[in-house]
Design an enzyme around this catalytic site. Structure first.
Site, PDB file in Angstrom:
ATOM      1  CB  CYS A  84      -6.623  -5.599  -1.671  1.00  0.00           C
ATOM      2  SG  CYS A  84      -7.182  -4.993  -0.068  1.00  0.00           S
ATOM      3  CG  HIS A  85      -6.523  -9.516   2.714  1.00  0.00           C
ATOM      4  ND1 HIS A  85      -5.356 -10.010   3.235  1.00  0.00           N
ATOM      5  CD2 HIS A  85      -6.711  -8.325   3.324  1.00  0.00           C
ATOM      6  CE1 HIS A  85      -4.858  -9.168   4.121  1.00  0.00           C
ATOM      7  NE2 HIS A  85      -5.671  -8.143   4.191  1.00  0.00           N
ATOM      8  CG  ASN A 119      -1.941  -1.087   1.179  1.00  0.00           C
ATOM      9  OD1 ASN A 119      -2.492  -1.362   0.121  1.00  0.00           O
ATOM     10  ND2 ASN A 119      -2.211  -1.713   2.311  1.00  0.00           N
ATOM     11  CG  HIS A 131      -7.659  -0.295   1.369  1.00  0.00           C
ATOM     12  ND1 HIS A 131      -6.362   0.147   1.594  1.00  0.00           N
ATOM     13  CD2 HIS A 131      -7.603  -1.649   1.463  1.00  0.00           C
ATOM     14  CE1 HIS A 131      -5.579  -0.897   1.812  1.00  0.00           C
ATOM     15  NE2 HIS A 131      -6.313  -2.000   1.734  1.00  0.00           N
TER      16      HIS A 131
END
Length: 453
Positions: free
Chosen positions: A173-174, A151, A209
């Protein structure tokens, strides 16, 4: 690299940040469990001792993979089939400034690695590194597939493509996975439907995000109305799907997620800690008391420093055989993605890629997060449509800042990056004078990484 029936042997993976005590260990575990792939992982890290320790840990697993620590990025990259990048840009000293200096001005960040003042200054440290990575990938392994975990995700991926337009890269990304798990739990609780997140079809769109799900189905069942009932049931109390929210800085009761669903009618698909930072004007991060009311956490950098010390001790014990390395599925999809790219089965999952039309309402080349189709040597973004205008408005300052921050970092333009700083929703609560003071203090704290500005 060669194919042997339904197996691929002799794969070379270059790992930039190979001393990692998080992502690297997850990769080791997933590779050990995947019997169709074998080869060598070259571990490069500016902390060579950390990479060397990971070499020992990886080879102690006695899997079909060999691990080699190397002291030059070039050696790791030369002829690689895959490149994995997971680094900490700078040190926790700089992250201390990213996260905690703004608190002097009443700005509280729950993570500080993607957006807000912290995300911006982290990006200024990261972008020059990614220019170097892209140029070296172009020189030593231009056909490699590059998987980024660092990130700020969007700006890392943007830098790779802007520097080397023909690069084959994507960001993973999880955060969406946990939201898909939450939808599966809602389906079970409200309708008695037993399903896993992999059974649910979701349409993912947004920026990293700050992702959203506007369609979710299991077989022919629309799960959005099911999720609505779930939110109605748990909005006041929250829903602690990963245990008591007070027990971990990374747990929450999903109240931010539920509040955004009530406001906009679609599912916010990231953890509350991340979501709250994109929309500070909703008061989730007004002060530490507000954060507690919404049942999530500010993650102090002091905890990260302490946790790193514990992980260093753990790594030394595992290298000496004093502690067992637990081989278990990590829940990440990097190895599944590699399999698909090697032609061993197709895959659809969410990744970060430059917008080539897969998401409407967002400028081309903005790095967006949508579903993509993985098949042999190809990642094809899937058309995701458009967010409601009301939600797209929330994305707008962040999309613009992605462009401005990148341009400012490349040009070393302090004035331009200050304007991006002013455009951040966190900073808009400040007077111009206070914003300038905060910016200058954070800039001075990062000066070691901003030579030539």
């Amino acid at each position: 690299m060669k194919y042997n029936g339904d197996k691929v042997e002799g794969i070379k993976i270059a790992y930039i940040g190979g001393g990692s005590r998080g992502w690297a260990w997850r990769l080791m575990s997933d590779l050990a469990l995947e019997q169709s792939l074998s080869g060598t992982v070259y571990l490069y890290d500016i902390d060579y001792e950390a990479a060397k320790t990971n070499e020992i840990i990886g080879n102690n697993l006695k899997s079909q993979w060999e691990y080699k620590s190397v002291d030059s990025m070039e050696e790791a990259l030369k002829g690689a089939d895959f490149v994995i990048i997971s680094i900490l840009p700078g040190t926790f000293n700089e992250m201390m400034s990213d996260v905690h200096t703004p608190e002097k001005f009443g700005i509280y960040q729950s993570v500080g690695d993607t957006t807000g003042p912290g995300g911006l200054f982290r990006a200024l440290r990261t972008i020059p590194l990614y220019v170097e990575f892209a140029n070296k990938i172009k020189k030593y392994c231009p056909e490699a597939w590059v998987i980024n975990y660092t990130n700020p995700m969007a700006l890392c991926v943007k830098t790779l493509y802007e520097t080397f337009p023909k690069i084959k890269a994507f960001g993973c990304c999880h955060e969406v996975f946990s939201t898909q798990n939450l939808i599966a739990k809602a389906a079970k609780e409200i309708e008695g439907i037993e399903c896993s997140r992999e059974d649910i079809r979701t349409n993912v769109l947004g920026i990293n995000h700050f992702t959203w799900i506007d369609k979710a189905t299991y077989k022919n069942i629309d799960l959005i109305p099911v999720y609505k009932k779930f939110v109605e049931k748990y909005f006041e109390s929250g829903y602690e799907d990963r245990g008591d929210w007070k027990e971990s800085y990374f747990n929450s009761a999903n109240k931010v997620k539920f509040d955004l669903f009530n406001k906009y009618g679609i599912i916010a698909a990231a953890g509350d800690r991340h979501l709250a930072e994109f929309i500070p004007f909703f008061g989730y991060l007004e002060n530490p008391e507000a954060v507690a009311k919404w049942k999530f956490h500010l993650t102090p950098v002091s905890w990260r420093i302490k946790n790193r010390e514990e992980l260093i001790k753990k790594s030394k014990k595992m290298a000496k055989g004093e502690e067992k390395f637990e081989i278990e599925p990590s829940g990440e999809e990097g190895v599944k993605q590699m399999k698909a790219l090697l032609g061993l089965g197709d895959l659809i999952t969410n990744v970060n890629l430059p917008n080539r039309g897969q998401m409407e309402g967002v400028e081309f080349n903005t790095v967006v997060e949508t579903n993509a189709f993985f098949t042999k040597d190809r990642v094809q973004p899937i058309i995701s449509g458009k967010l409601p205008d009301t939600v797209n408005m929330l994305l707008s300052p962040h999309v613009l800042n992605q462009k401005m921050i990148f341009e400012a970092a490349i040009k070393k333009d302090k004035e331009l990056v200050f304007h991006a700083f002013l455009n951040d929703p966190f900073v808009r609560k400040l007077t111009y004078s206070d914003a300038k003071k905060l910016f200058n203090e954070m800039f001075d704290n990062a000066r070691e990484y901003l030579k030539g500005w």
